[in-house]
Design an enzyme around this catalytic site. Structure first.
Site, PDB file in Angstrom:
ATOM      1  N   ASN A   8      -1.120   6.667   6.611  1.00  0.00           N
ATOM      2  CA  ASN A   8      -2.182   5.658   6.617  1.00  0.00           C
ATOM      3  C   ASN A   8      -2.694   5.528   8.039  1.00  0.00           C
ATOM      4  O   ASN A   8      -2.008   4.980   8.892  1.00  0.00           O
ATOM      5  CB  ASN A   8      -1.629   4.323   6.097  1.00  0.00           C
ATOM      6  CG  ASN A   8      -2.665   3.219   6.135  1.00  0.00           C
ATOM      7  OD1 ASN A   8      -3.836   3.461   6.438  1.00  0.00           O
ATOM      8  ND2 ASN A   8      -2.245   2.004   5.823  1.00  0.00           N
ATOM      9  N   LYS A  10      -5.164   3.773   9.023  1.00  0.00           N
ATOM     10  CA  LYS A  10      -5.725   2.439   9.284  1.00  0.00           C
ATOM     11  C   LYS A  10      -7.072   2.564  10.003  1.00  0.00           C
ATOM     12  O   LYS A  10      -7.831   3.481   9.719  1.00  0.00           O
ATOM     13  CB  LYS A  10      -4.707   1.591  10.058  1.00  0.00           C
ATOM     14  CG  LYS A  10      -3.351   1.562   9.331  1.00  0.00           C
ATOM     15  CD  LYS A  10      -2.381   0.553   9.851  1.00  0.00           C
ATOM     16  CE  LYS A  10      -1.091   0.635   9.034  1.00  0.00           C
ATOM     17  NZ  LYS A  10      -0.133  -0.415   9.394  1.00  0.00           N
ATOM     18  N   HIS A  96      -2.923  -3.206   0.289  1.00  0.00           N
ATOM     19  CA  HIS A  96      -2.159  -3.042   1.529  1.00  0.00           C
ATOM     20  C   HIS A  96      -1.950  -4.412   2.179  1.00  0.00           C
ATOM     21  O   HIS A  96      -2.824  -5.273   2.124  1.00  0.00           O
ATOM     22  CB  HIS A  96      -2.873  -2.089   2.490  1.00  0.00           C
ATOM     23  CG  HIS A  96      -2.017  -1.739   3.664  1.00  0.00           C
ATOM     24  ND1 HIS A  96      -1.923  -2.552   4.771  1.00  0.00           N
ATOM     25  CD2 HIS A  96      -1.163  -0.707   3.875  1.00  0.00           C
ATOM     26  CE1 HIS A  96      -1.056  -2.020   5.622  1.00  0.00           C
ATOM     27  NE2 HIS A  96      -0.583  -0.900   5.098  1.00  0.00           N
ATOM     28  N   GLU A  98      -2.197  -5.468   5.084  1.00  0.00           N
ATOM     29  CA  GLU A  98      -3.238  -5.949   6.007  1.00  0.00           C
ATOM     30  C   GLU A  98      -4.453  -6.459   5.254  1.00  0.00           C
ATOM     31  O   GLU A  98      -5.145  -7.363   5.704  1.00  0.00           O
ATOM     32  CB  GLU A  98      -3.590  -4.833   7.002  1.00  0.00           C
ATOM     33  CG  GLU A  98      -2.468  -4.672   8.029  1.00  0.00           C
ATOM     34  CD  GLU A  98      -2.131  -3.247   8.400  1.00  0.00           C
ATOM     35  OE1 GLU A  98      -2.975  -2.348   8.224  1.00  0.00           O
ATOM     36  OE2 GLU A  98      -0.994  -3.013   8.871  1.00  0.00           O
ATOM     37  N   GLU A 168       6.204  -2.124   1.008  1.00  0.00           N
ATOM     38  CA  GLU A 168       6.106  -2.241   2.465  1.00  0.00           C
ATOM     39  C   GLU A 168       6.394  -3.680   2.862  1.00  0.00           C
ATOM     40  O   GLU A 168       5.509  -4.540   2.784  1.00  0.00           O
ATOM     41  CB  GLU A 168       4.698  -1.866   2.942  1.00  0.00           C
ATOM     42  CG  GLU A 168       4.290  -0.445   2.636  1.00  0.00           C
ATOM     43  CD  GLU A 168       3.156   0.016   3.551  1.00  0.00           C
ATOM     44  OE1 GLU A 168       3.403   0.945   4.340  1.00  0.00           O
ATOM     45  OE2 GLU A 168       2.062  -0.537   3.503  1.00  0.00           O
ATOM     46  N   GLY A 174       4.549  -2.052  11.572  1.00  0.00           N
ATOM     47  CA  GLY A 174       4.077  -2.046  12.950  1.00  0.00           C
ATOM     48  C   GLY A 174       4.978  -2.812  13.910  1.00  0.00           C
ATOM     49  O   GLY A 174       4.585  -3.096  15.042  1.00  0.00           O
ATOM     50  N   SER A 213       7.447   0.975   9.670  1.00  0.00           N
ATOM     51  CA  SER A 213       8.150   1.541  10.826  1.00  0.00           C
ATOM     52  C   SER A 213       8.935   2.812  10.491  1.00  0.00           C
ATOM     53  O   SER A 213      10.017   3.036  11.030  1.00  0.00           O
ATOM     54  CB  SER A 213       9.059   0.491  11.472  1.00  0.00           C
ATOM     55  OG  SER A 213       8.273  -0.569  11.995  1.00  0.00           O
TER      56      SER A 213
HETATM   57  P1  13P Z   1       3.856   1.391  10.420  1.00  0.00           P
HETATM   58  O1  13P Z   1       4.447   2.706  10.010  1.00  0.00           O
HETATM   59  O2  13P Z   1       3.015   1.491  11.660  1.00  0.00           O
HETATM   60  O3  13P Z   1       4.880   0.300  10.480  1.00  0.00           O
HETATM   61  O4  13P Z   1       2.811   0.968   9.265  1.00  0.00           O
HETATM   62  C1  13P Z   1       3.233   0.977   7.954  1.00  0.00           C
HETATM   63  C2  13P Z   1       2.049   0.823   7.069  1.00  0.00           C
HETATM   64  O5  13P Z   1       1.432  -0.217   7.006  1.00  0.00           O
HETATM   65  C3  13P Z   1       1.627   1.986   6.281  1.00  0.00           C
HETATM   66  O6  13P Z   1       0.703   1.626   5.305  1.00  0.00           O
END
Ligand code: 13P
Length: 249
Positions: A8, A10, A96, A98, A168, A174, A213
């Site tokens: 992803n 983002k 997701h 976010e 997740e 993150g 992560s």
């Molecule tokens: P990270 O791997 O940066 O923690 O992000 C995970 C994520 O949101 C994947 O969709």
């Protein structure tokens, strides 16, 4: 089923940067014998470039990070399944963390997106996961149940073969804090059980991915856990080298 390793990206990468990373990934994975399925989710503007760069890599597909549940119309700023397919996407993420927590997307809207994208031929990766506050107050099962029930409420039985779920935990995204083996095993077990309640026997073949992560040094351990059928990677997927290591872990 083959493990799915998804990237992803983002809100990172211009078209040129996406092309470069996808081409490097194709080079790193070509001729490596892997039965893993790779999915890359670039920003909308770079879907076509990433799809072109990954075209020769048989195990790879490209997806979008979001979709709107309508064929077309006066929905300023939104994008339809047909537009995504036209750009070269075969997958889409819905729900997701976010989008839920930064963009305030409701469980109900996530459900409409999931069903509409599936009905229009896309494969959907529905994301679910609890916040730290929810986990600490003992609400893990309740949150996953609510997100799965609403997220899958309108899915047609014939579309379940194109569905995947990504667990997740919000507190692991993150932050560098990966879920420990016990936490991941427990959450994936609960998710499989809840999926069975919602989808019946078809739940057994729905891939469950872990995200939060994931790095080259923890990928193999996570993939070895029961009910972990793949990984959804954010930060560590932005560099082709580190993502390729995760694919081959
Ligand atoms: P990270 O791997 O940066 O923690 O992000 C995970 C994520 O949101 C994947 O969709």
């Amino acid at each position: 089923m083959p493990k799915i390793i998804a990237a992803n990206w983002k809100m990172y990468k211009t078209r040129a940067e996406a092309r470069e990373t996808a081409a490097a990934l194709a080079r790193l994975l070509t001729e490596k014998r892997t039965d893993r399925q790779v999915i890359v989710y670039p920003p909308f503007t770079a879907i076509a470039e990433a799809a072109a760069a990954l075209d020769g890599l048989a195990c790879a597909a490209v997806g979008a990070q979001d979709v709107y549940p309508a064929a077309e119309g006066a929905f300023t700023g939104e994008i339809s399944p047909r537009m995504l397919t036209d750009a070269g996407a075969t997958w889409v993420l819905t729900g997701h963390s976010e989008r839920r927590h930064v963009l305030q997307e409701s469980d109900e809207l996530v459900g409409r997106k999931t069903a509409f994208a599936l009905a229009n031929g896309l494969c959907v990766m529905l994301c679910i996961g609890e916040t730290l506050k929810e986990r600490e107050s003992g609400c893990l099962r309740e949150v996953l149940q609510r997100q799965l029930q609403a997220g899958l409420a309108e899915v047609a039985p014939g579309d379940i073969s194109r569905l995947a779920i990504a667990y997740e935990p919000v507190w692991a995204i993150g932050t560098g804090k990966v879920a420990g083996p016990d936490e991941a095993r427990e959450a994936h077990g609960i998710t499989r059980e809840l999926l069975r309640d919602v989808l019946g026997a078809a739940a057994a073949s729905v891939p469950l991915l872990y995200g939060g992560s994931v790095k080259p040094d923890n990928a193999a351990g996570l993939l070895a856990l029961d009910n972990v059928d793949g990984l959804l990677v954010g930060g560590a997927s932005l560099e082709a080298e580190s993502f390729a290591k995760i694919v081959l872990a």
